[in-house]
Motif scaffolding. Structure first.
Motif, short mmCIF file in Angstrom:
data_model
loop_
_atom_site.label_atom_id
_atom_site.label_comp_id
_atom_site.label_asym_id
_atom_site.label_seq_id
_atom_site.Cartn_x
_atom_site.Cartn_y
_atom_site.Cartn_z
N ASP A 195 -25.31 8.37 -48.50
CA ASP A 195 -25.82 8.26 -49.87
C ASP A 195 -26.82 9.35 -50.25
N THR A 196 -26.88 10.40 -49.47
CA THR A 196 -27.85 11.47 -49.76
C THR A 196 -27.20 12.74 -50.29
N TRP A 197 -25.90 12.70 -50.57
CA TRP A 197 -25.25 13.88 -51.12
C TRP A 197 -25.83 14.19 -52.49
N VAL A 198 -25.99 15.45 -52.79
CA VAL A 198 -26.51 15.88 -54.09
C VAL A 198 -25.33 16.32 -54.94
N ALA A 199 -25.11 15.61 -56.05
CA ALA A 199 -24.00 15.92 -56.95
C ALA A 199 -24.45 16.94 -57.99
N LEU A 200 -23.62 17.95 -58.20
CA LEU A 200 -23.91 18.97 -59.20
C LEU A 200 -22.99 18.77 -60.39
N PRO A 201 -23.53 18.84 -61.61
CA PRO A 201 -22.70 18.62 -62.80
C PRO A 201 -21.83 19.84 -63.12
N PRO A 202 -20.75 19.62 -63.86
CA PRO A 202 -19.91 20.75 -64.26
C PRO A 202 -20.60 21.57 -65.35
N THR A 203 -19.99 22.68 -65.69
CA THR A 203 -20.53 23.51 -66.77
C THR A 203 -20.42 22.76 -68.09
N ALA A 204 -21.14 23.23 -69.08
CA ALA A 204 -21.16 22.56 -70.39
C ALA A 204 -19.74 22.48 -70.96
N GLY A 205 -19.43 21.34 -71.55
CA GLY A 205 -18.13 21.15 -72.17
C GLY A 205 -17.11 20.50 -71.28
#
Length: 141
Positions: free
Chosen positions: A106-116
């Protein structure tokens, strides 16, 4: 009581020679312990280095597996998952792999996609602190 003993030449002696004492001397034991200490001093650092290298290999494999599942999710649904648990719910992963450096899933860091881009999880990184053997921080893998 006086014991008599023949030494093979027909000479009778009153007290036979004593058998040598059995066991090890303190010096012999110290030499053996010093040799064992030297061998352990050479072997333990290599063992620890191999364990660290193995954890890094497992981390790279787990990152590749989850990233592949994210890509397949995106290809199937046209969006990125909103959370990592969605990969398990959608059967892209049987379960979230464990980060071998902190031994938690449960410690994985999720990165968001680019805008849109729809969704919230484009990529993941390890949540472990520290730097790998290559000199790159685990959080940047």
């Amino acid at each position: 009581m006086v014991s008599r003993w023949h030494n093979g030449d027909g000479v009778l002696t009153v007290n036979p020679p004593q058998a040598p004492a059995r066991g090890f001397t303190l010096v012999e034991l110290l030499v053996v312990l010093a040799a064992l200490g030297l061998l352990l001093g050479l072997a333990v650092p290599r063992y620890v280095q191999h364990v660290d290298r193995a954890r890094e290999v497992v981390l790279r494999q787990n990152l590749a597996t989850v990233r592949d599942a994210i890509d397949k999710f995106h290809a199937d649904r046209g969006r990125y998952p909103n959370e990592l648990a969605e990969l398990v719910a959608g059967r892209y992963l049987r379960e979230m792999p464990v980060d071998p450096l902190n031994e938690r899933s449960d410690t994985w860091v999720a990165l968001p996609p680019t805008a849109g881009e729809p969704g919230k999880v484009f990529d993941i990184h390890s949540g472990a602190a520290g730097t790998g053997m290559s000199g790159v921080p685990y959080a940047q893998w």
